[in-house]
Design an enzyme around this catalytic site. Structure first.
Site, mmCIF file in Angstrom:
data_model
loop_
_atom_site.group_PDB
_atom_site.id
_atom_site.type_symbol
_atom_site.label_atom_id
_atom_site.label_comp_id
_atom_site.label_asym_id
_atom_site.label_seq_id
_atom_site.Cartn_x
_atom_site.Cartn_y
_atom_site.Cartn_z
ATOM 1 N N HIS A 45 31.374 91.248 21.838
ATOM 2 C CA HIS A 45 30.789 90.323 20.856
ATOM 3 C C HIS A 45 31.263 90.745 19.480
ATOM 4 O O HIS A 45 31.210 91.926 19.140
ATOM 5 C CB HIS A 45 29.263 90.370 20.919
ATOM 6 C CG HIS A 45 28.616 89.619 19.808
ATOM 7 N ND1 HIS A 45 28.946 88.313 19.492
ATOM 8 C CD2 HIS A 45 27.654 89.970 18.903
ATOM 9 C CE1 HIS A 45 28.216 87.902 18.471
ATOM 10 N NE2 HIS A 45 27.433 88.890 18.092
ATOM 11 N N HIS A 76 31.854 89.076 15.130
ATOM 12 C CA HIS A 76 31.735 87.965 14.180
ATOM 13 C C HIS A 76 33.097 87.740 13.538
ATOM 14 O O HIS A 76 33.183 87.515 12.327
ATOM 15 C CB HIS A 76 30.664 88.263 13.123
ATOM 16 C CG HIS A 76 29.263 88.245 13.646
ATOM 17 N ND1 HIS A 76 28.267 87.479 13.100
ATOM 18 C CD2 HIS A 76 28.699 88.875 14.703
ATOM 19 C CE1 HIS A 76 27.139 87.652 13.770
ATOM 20 N NE2 HIS A 76 27.372 88.514 14.746
ATOM 21 N N ASP A 129 48.400 80.111 27.025
ATOM 22 C CA ASP A 129 48.830 81.369 27.645
ATOM 23 C C ASP A 129 47.641 82.216 28.100
ATOM 24 O O ASP A 129 47.789 83.086 28.966
ATOM 25 C CB ASP A 129 49.687 82.186 26.669
ATOM 26 C CG ASP A 129 51.133 81.695 26.599
ATOM 27 O OD1 ASP A 129 51.611 81.084 27.566
ATOM 28 O OD2 ASP A 129 51.788 81.932 25.560
ATOM 29 N N HIS A 167 26.219 81.028 15.740
ATOM 30 C CA HIS A 167 26.260 82.485 15.797
ATOM 31 C C HIS A 167 27.717 82.993 15.749
ATOM 32 O O HIS A 167 28.234 83.283 14.678
ATOM 33 C CB HIS A 167 25.515 82.935 17.064
ATOM 34 C CG HIS A 167 25.319 84.406 17.178
ATOM 35 N ND1 HIS A 167 24.382 84.966 18.017
ATOM 36 C CD2 HIS A 167 25.962 85.437 16.600
ATOM 37 C CE1 HIS A 167 24.443 86.279 17.915
ATOM 38 N NE2 HIS A 167 25.390 86.592 17.065
ATOM 39 N N TYR A 180 55.615 85.731 34.057
ATOM 40 C CA TYR A 180 55.706 86.405 32.768
ATOM 41 C C TYR A 180 55.480 87.896 32.988
ATOM 42 O O TYR A 180 54.683 88.284 33.833
ATOM 43 C CB TYR A 180 54.639 85.850 31.821
ATOM 44 C CG TYR A 180 54.646 86.464 30.443
ATOM 45 C CD1 TYR A 180 55.349 85.869 29.406
ATOM 46 C CD2 TYR A 180 53.949 87.636 30.178
ATOM 47 C CE1 TYR A 180 55.353 86.429 28.127
ATOM 48 C CE2 TYR A 180 53.952 88.203 28.915
ATOM 49 C CZ TYR A 180 54.647 87.594 27.896
ATOM 50 O OH TYR A 180 54.660 88.160 26.643
#
Lengths: 230, 230, 230, 230
Positions: free
Chosen positions: A94, A96, A119, A170, A227
């Site tokens: 998490h 910001h 991708d 948030h 890839y």
């Protein structure tokens, strides 16, 4: 105990300032050891440059502290809820980070607009509904996890193919095979969030072709991927 | 063999993070040795800080590996197609640099808006048409090269006077006299892409005067150039 | 005398370039010692990399210099006025940080748009009214303080719950428990100002839910706070 | 000869990459020694990290080379024209710094929107008219200087109170008491150009109050200035 797990989680948390995903202490990464039923997570409010391996908190899937002196991240219940429901994931993040948070604050999905997105993410990054006042007041962090899962279920999104979400008002949460992979996905999310902001300004409503989304996603994922070196 | 070629290609690839043109492994540079009919190119998915001279892959113009243990860039067929058709170029570059990619995602040319652009590019940077579903499904990377060439032919653009292109929904490709020159052009492209985004916001529809475009381009290019020391 | 106070104020001022809140000398931080009735403040126009502890100026609450050879910041009277009225604050900061200044120049409040904002500021960051020509001509810096206080009083804002303000046409001022805390709040202000600019572009008029604002603010502030280690 | 002059001009040119005002070699600074009737200027196209004191070129006011092996900047005639007409200036700068160039490409003045601007520039930063095709074809660099001067004369602007200009479709030129001061002004110009772009997006048409412009400009300039230590 759990020294290697804690070292991996420490290393993953130190990548947050390295990749400029955080201001002050605004981010946390965890990793689960499913065999032992424990999660290692950043302690709440501790600056990254002060973090040590011993500071990483070990909890079980009920949120009970198993090891460590510090309080775990205030977002711990969200991490636990994601680990419980998304059984294939090994790490949760998490932050910001600026551009992803902008989309979350606007309450909008990040649309898939190009191959950079394709991708890594097989479709738009969903933004959850708003939590109800009751969901905010009681068990807020747990309900944040529940509303993420609800959004994936409601839209029938494969959480392994879209390993990030925006929580409305948030910011972003994300996950991966382990803590390091979760950080990797968060770096990508931040970059495509920035690109999408400006792309939308230039040409609102444009979307990636479905065939191009398929091509780039499956060039890097699944049994026909070609890839990289494996 | 081809040690100097590989060293130049290694050095050019290391400029990608130096000039902040890439996130993770999202870019590749190659250089051709036309006398020997070989191309040196970055291996697929290898981080720049792990790259060594030996990791650079040598292929021929049919894409056959001549030297090296690793898989070449997944974009190798695009590089080859450009080398085959644009016979004067010596280096090719592909990145997902943020501002150029934004224009590519929007499916728009980067208009020539000022002398910064004119010093390097004699006109708008073209954005290709979208590939058809069939072109995406079969020989995607080869067709990416073909659609670039089609765009230059259709618009009658001199590829030496406009050494960059945007592939619609994807991102920029570019070229130059050699690998280092291709990187140089990609840095310029990224800067003018950023400037053009904001210029368009201030004054949509403005264009550079043709005479000013001519003056700045030919001040630095061609037999009457007088910029620099030669 | 006041060596520790001056050292803290020096350290806080050196954080301004560290957090990229300033160009040249465009910012100043002070701290008050309320027991001794003195304020330590940056001298006017001195570059941060030349600042020493001895350069920090000690003044009293009438603005009289108590210690130091240099002139105090030209914004000293604004600092004093804030200390006199906001009796719980211990540090004051003024910068021209880019994104907060943009909102100040536009004459607009920074709306509370997400939890990043709510974690630190309990509501919109107010922008003051314009000063009158007379207020500008006579005692400009003092009147800048007065117009800030007027805005908080007029809107009935708790200055401890919203420790920043935008002075219309000018830029941000802020405060905190001490000089270091004032800088911390200014870093947050700059980040939320940047996020709010782009959020508004994506979804003009959106606001954070009141319940989410409450939750995040009180998760970190007040007697029921549970963020961090205390 | 002119060693100190050349050292000052070298130092000023090295500030261009330091302050991130340039990509590659896209900027040049000069300083005049009016007593000796000579100008020291950056050589054309030489990277800053390769520049030595001996590389700085000494020319007279007719553009004749007095000292140095290299060609002077291709913009030399613009510098000379500014020195000849603006007799109080001691240094001239030209860059393609991103935000100032954006305004130049848009063909718009940078409006005075706040005190950051007013601290250095007493009013809007003018953008010149476009050069005519003839002015571009013949003596382009000289005519660039002439069109700058024409703009200041036509609008009756004091070139010492507004030490920067935007050349339409091109980019910023600026000046100052000496080479170092010219760079200082260019850094400020770039910052206020960035702020003005976003301020205009938030609140198009807003302007600084005349009284606030006066207050901040004269707080730092002229005989009643009280900012700083002198």
């Amino acid at each position: 105990m759990f020294t290697q797990l804690k070292e991996r989680v420490l290393a993953a948390n130190l990548l947050l300032p390295y990749y400029q995903l955080v201001t002050f202490t605004w981010g946390n990464v965890s990793e689960i050891d499913r065999d032992n039923g424990v999660i290692a997570i950043k302690p709440s409010g501790v600056p990254y440059d002060k973090l040590t391996t011993e500071d990483i908190v070990i909890i079980d899937l009920d949120g009970k502290k198993i090891e460590g002196k510090l309080n775990p991240s205030s977002d711990t219940q969200t991490h636990i809820e994601l680990y419980k429901t998304f059984e294939q994931i090994g790490g949760v993040i998490h932050t910001h980070s600026r551009n992803a948070t902008i989309w979350a604050q606007a309450g909008l999905d990040i649309p898939a607009l190009g191959t950079t997105h394709a991708d890594y993410f097989y479709g738009d990054i969903p933004c959850t509904r708003l939590l109800t006042p009751t969901e905010i007041t009681n068990n807020y962090e747990l309900n944040t996890g529940k509303v993420i899962i609800e959004e994936f279920n409601k839209r029938n999104i494969d959480f392994m193919a879209i390993p990030s979400v925006l929580v409305s008002g948030h910011g972003p949460f994300g996950w991966g095979k382990n803590a390091d992979d979760a950080v990797h996905n968060a770096v990508v999310l931040e970059e495509i969030a920035a690109m999408a902001l400006a792309t939308r300004n230039l040409n609102i409503g444009i979307k990636i072709q479905q065939e191009l989304l398929d091509k780039h996603y499956y060039r890097k994922h699944g049994k026909n991927a070609y890839y990289g070196q494996t």
